[in-house]
Design a protein around this motif. Structure first.
Motif, PDB file in Angstrom:
ATOM      1  N   ALA A 136       0.828  -1.203   0.000  1.00 26.84           N
ATOM      2  CA  ALA A 136       0.000   0.000   0.000  1.00 26.84           C
ATOM      3  C   ALA A 136       0.865   1.257   0.000  1.00 26.84           C
ATOM      4  CB  ALA A 136      -0.933  -0.007   1.216  1.00 26.84           C
ATOM      5  N   GLN A 137       2.035   1.199   0.607  1.00 28.14           N
ATOM      6  CA  GLN A 137       2.923   2.361   0.661  1.00 28.14           C
ATOM      7  C   GLN A 137       3.377   2.767  -0.747  1.00 28.14           C
ATOM      8  OE1 GLN A 137       3.531   4.373   3.151  1.00 28.14           O
ATOM      9  NE2 GLN A 137       4.766   5.658   1.834  1.00 28.14           N
ATOM     10  N   PHE A 138       3.682   1.798  -1.604  1.00 26.08           N
ATOM     11  CA  PHE A 138       4.076   2.110  -2.977  1.00 26.08           C
ATOM     12  C   PHE A 138       2.931   2.808  -3.702  1.00 26.08           C
ATOM     13  CE2 PHE A 138       4.504   1.345  -7.515  1.00 26.08           C
ATOM     14  CZ  PHE A 138       5.835   1.670  -7.736  1.00 26.08           C
ATOM     15  N   ILE A 139       1.718   2.286  -3.555  1.00 25.41           N
ATOM     16  CA  ILE A 139       0.551   2.866  -4.223  1.00 25.41           C
ATOM     17  C   ILE A 139       0.282   4.277  -3.699  1.00 25.41           C
ATOM     18  CG2 ILE A 139      -1.944   2.633  -4.598  1.00 25.41           C
ATOM     19  CD1 ILE A 139      -0.231   0.590  -6.161  1.00 25.41           C
ATOM     20  N   ARG A 140       0.353   4.467  -2.380  1.00 28.31           N
ATOM     21  CA  ARG A 140       0.076   5.786  -1.794  1.00 28.31           C
ATOM     22  C   ARG A 140       1.171   6.805  -2.104  1.00 28.31           C
ATOM     23  NH1 ARG A 140      -1.873   2.904   3.085  1.00 28.31           N
ATOM     24  NH2 ARG A 140       0.227   3.141   3.863  1.00 28.31           N
ATOM     25  N   SER A 141       2.400   6.360  -2.320  1.00 31.34           N
ATOM     26  CA  SER A 141       3.504   7.305  -2.528  1.00 31.34           C
ATOM     27  C   SER A 141       3.693   7.706  -3.992  1.00 31.34           C
ATOM     28  CB  SER A 141       4.807   6.730  -1.965  1.00 31.34           C
ATOM     29  OG  SER A 141       5.191   5.581  -2.698  1.00 31.34           O
ATOM     30  N   HIS A 142       2.920   7.131  -4.894  1.00 27.63           N
ATOM     31  CA  HIS A 142       3.002   7.476  -6.314  1.00 27.63           C
ATOM     32  C   HIS A 142       1.607   7.872  -6.798  1.00 27.63           C
ATOM     33  CE1 HIS A 142       6.545   4.941  -5.671  1.00 27.63           C
ATOM     34  NE2 HIS A 142       7.102   5.702  -6.586  1.00 27.63           N
ATOM     35  N   PRO A 143       1.442   9.094  -7.289  1.00 29.81           N
ATOM     36  CA  PRO A 143       0.119   9.535  -7.734  1.00 29.81           C
ATOM     37  C   PRO A 143      -0.496   8.602  -8.782  1.00 29.81           C
ATOM     38  CG  PRO A 143       1.632  11.379  -7.713  1.00 29.81           C
ATOM     39  CD  PRO A 143       2.443  10.151  -7.431  1.00 29.81           C
ATOM     40  N   ARG A 144       0.332   7.994  -9.603  1.00 29.50           N
ATOM     41  CA  ARG A 144      -0.158   7.035 -10.590  1.00 29.50           C
ATOM     42  C   ARG A 144       0.777   5.832 -10.606  1.00 29.50           C
ATOM     43  NH1 ARG A 144      -3.647   6.894 -15.058  1.00 29.50           N
ATOM     44  NH2 ARG A 144      -2.978   5.515 -16.723  1.00 29.50           N
ATOM     45  N   ASP A 156       8.479   1.961 -21.626  1.00 32.11           N
ATOM     46  CA  ASP A 156       7.759   2.878 -22.510  1.00 32.11           C
ATOM     47  C   ASP A 156       7.012   2.137 -23.621  1.00 32.11           C
ATOM     48  OD1 ASP A 156      10.469   2.295 -23.229  1.00 32.11           O
ATOM     49  OD2 ASP A 156      10.353   3.785 -24.825  1.00 32.11           O
ATOM     50  N   LEU A 157       7.450   0.927 -23.955  1.00 28.81           N
ATOM     51  CA  LEU A 157       6.795   0.135 -25.002  1.00 28.81           C
ATOM     52  C   LEU A 157       5.814  -0.897 -24.442  1.00 28.81           C
ATOM     53  CD1 LEU A 157       9.839  -0.521 -27.382  1.00 28.81           C
ATOM     54  CD2 LEU A 157       8.081   1.257 -27.538  1.00 28.81           C
ATOM     55  N   ALA A 158       5.810  -1.074 -23.117  1.00 26.31           N
ATOM     56  CA  ALA A 158       4.938  -2.066 -22.494  1.00 26.31           C
ATOM     57  C   ALA A 158       3.498  -1.558 -22.461  1.00 26.31           C
ATOM     58  CB  ALA A 158       5.424  -2.380 -21.082  1.00 26.31           C
ATOM     59  N   ARG A 159       2.574  -2.483 -22.516  1.00 29.96           N
ATOM     60  CA  ARG A 159       1.140  -2.172 -22.522  1.00 29.96           C
ATOM     61  C   ARG A 159       0.654  -1.916 -21.093  1.00 29.96           C
ATOM     62  NH1 ARG A 159      -2.666  -6.804 -24.851  1.00 29.96           N
ATOM     63  NH2 ARG A 159      -2.682  -7.582 -22.732  1.00 29.96           N
ATOM     64  N   VAL A 160      -0.059  -0.825 -20.877  1.00 30.80           N
ATOM     65  CA  VAL A 160      -0.659  -0.527 -19.575  1.00 30.80           C
ATOM     66  C   VAL A 160      -1.953  -1.332 -19.488  1.00 30.80           C
ATOM     67  CG1 VAL A 160      -1.655   1.248 -18.100  1.00 30.80           C
ATOM     68  CG2 VAL A 160       0.336   1.789 -19.515  1.00 30.80           C
ATOM     69  N   VAL A 161      -2.047  -2.223 -18.500  1.00 29.03           N
ATOM     70  CA  VAL A 161      -3.239  -3.064 -18.370  1.00 29.03           C
ATOM     71  C   VAL A 161      -4.125  -2.651 -17.195  1.00 29.03           C
ATOM     72  CG1 VAL A 161      -2.193  -5.030 -19.540  1.00 29.03           C
ATOM     73  CG2 VAL A 161      -2.047  -4.863 -17.071  1.00 29.03           C
ATOM     74  N   ALA A 162      -3.578  -1.957 -16.207  1.00 30.74           N
ATOM     75  CA  ALA A 162      -4.364  -1.527 -15.054  1.00 30.74           C
ATOM     76  C   ALA A 162      -3.666  -0.337 -14.398  1.00 30.74           C
ATOM     77  CB  ALA A 162      -4.506  -2.673 -14.055  1.00 30.74           C
ATOM     78  N   THR A 163      -4.466   0.526 -13.748  1.00 33.01           N
ATOM     79  CA  THR A 163      -3.885   1.704 -13.105  1.00 33.01           C
ATOM     80  C   THR A 163      -4.491   1.952 -11.735  1.00 33.01           C
ATOM     81  OG1 THR A 163      -5.513   3.210 -14.076  1.00 33.01           O
ATOM     82  CG2 THR A 163      -3.475   2.865 -15.312  1.00 33.01           C
ATOM     83  N   SER A 164      -3.715   2.637 -10.910  1.00 30.66           N
ATOM     84  CA  SER A 164      -4.162   3.154  -9.627  1.00 30.66           C
ATOM     85  C   SER A 164      -3.768   4.615  -9.617  1.00 30.66           C
ATOM     86  CB  SER A 164      -3.470   2.408  -8.487  1.00 30.66           C
ATOM     87  OG  SER A 164      -3.689   3.085  -7.273  1.00 30.66           O
ATOM     88  N   THR A 165      -4.772   5.493  -9.416  1.00 35.71           N
ATOM     89  CA  THR A 165      -4.513   6.934  -9.415  1.00 35.71           C
ATOM     90  C   THR A 165      -4.988   7.531  -8.122  1.00 35.71           C
ATOM     91  OG1 THR A 165      -4.894   6.953 -11.807  1.00 35.71           O
ATOM     92  CG2 THR A 165      -4.902   9.079 -10.685  1.00 35.71           C
ATOM     93  N   ILE A 166      -4.146   8.352  -7.518  1.00 38.64           N
ATOM     94  CA  ILE A 166      -4.516   9.089  -6.314  1.00 38.64           C
ATOM     95  C   ILE A 166      -4.491  10.556  -6.683  1.00 38.64           C
ATOM     96  CG2 ILE A 166      -3.896   9.666  -3.958  1.00 38.64           C
ATOM     97  CD1 ILE A 166      -2.965   6.857  -3.579  1.00 38.64           C
ATOM     98  N   TRP A 167      -5.651  11.193  -6.628  1.00 42.26           N
ATOM     99  CA  TRP A 167      -5.769  12.600  -6.981  1.00 42.26           C
ATOM    100  C   TRP A 167      -5.342  13.445  -5.802  1.00 42.26           C
ATOM    101  CZ3 TRP A 167      -6.246  13.096 -11.933  1.00 42.26           C
ATOM    102  CH2 TRP A 167      -6.865  12.082 -12.657  1.00 42.26           C
ATOM    103  N   MET A 168      -4.380  14.318  -6.030  1.00 48.42           N
ATOM    104  CA  MET A 168      -3.847  15.134  -4.934  1.00 48.42           C
ATOM    105  C   MET A 168      -4.348  16.554  -5.011  1.00 48.42           C
ATOM    106  SD  MET A 168      -0.283  13.640  -4.149  1.00 48.42           S
ATOM    107  CE  MET A 168      -0.054  11.891  -4.110  1.00 48.42           C
TER     108      MET A 168
END
Length: 168
Positions: A136-144, A156-168
């Motif tokens: 959880a610390q990794f997720i909370r410490s990075h906005p995306r 940069d060439l890898a496919r994004v399959v899922a995201t976690s975004t924290i709006w600050m």
């Protein structure tokens, strides 16, 4: 660059020991407060929870796309330990994946996270069912934070399959 990514060149026995200690510390210190929670239950965390501060779910404040928060129960020394993790949702996990591996990536900083594969931390996994984020610390410490599929050496060439975004 995270501390663990700096330590990756360690020899296998030292890396295995470090991984075990890190996993135990993550479960004990970071997520131990939820150990008394009910047995495994899925939680719908596909949006920002209105009462995120009151939730025992450490991922409640994150907007999730392709991920779901759920409680996972593991057994340590005969005692159940329940904690929150993020995993790919059913639709995302069911897609066809060939020719790469999954990895956790923070695009703003280039930091890499780890998946929890049983009781061992793994920087990459091949099976979509093994995409389990307990940090959880990794997720909370990075906005995306993004789960990407492809070659970790070329994020940069890898496919994004899922995201976690924290709006600050």
């Amino acid at each position: 660059m995270t501390l663990l990514s700096r330590l990756l060149p360690l020899s296998s026995p030292r890396l295995a020991a470090l991984t075990a200690v890190t996993a135990a510390a993550t479960l004990t210190l970071g997520l131990g407060a939820t150990a008394q929670a009910a047995p495994s239950a899925d939680a719908n965390a596909s949006g920002v929870a209105a009462a995120a501060a009151d939730s025992p779910n450490p991922f409640a404040a994150a907007e999730l796309d392709g991920l779901r928060a759920r409680q996972l129960t593991t057994w340590h020394a005969g005692q159940p330990l329940t904690h929150w993790v993020l995993a790919l949702d059913e639709e995302t996990a069911a897609r066809d994946y060939t020719g790469g591996v999954f990895f956790l990536y923070a695009p703003a900083t280039g930091d890499r996270g780890f998946f929890r594969n049983l009781d061992v931390l793994a920087s990459t996994v091949k099976d979509p069912g093994h995409v389990v984020i307990a940090d959880a610390q990794f997720i909370r410490s990075h906005p995306r934070s993004e789960v990407r599929y492809g070659d970790p050496a070329r994020p940069d060439l890898a496919r994004v399959v899922a995201t976690s975004t924290i709006w600050m």
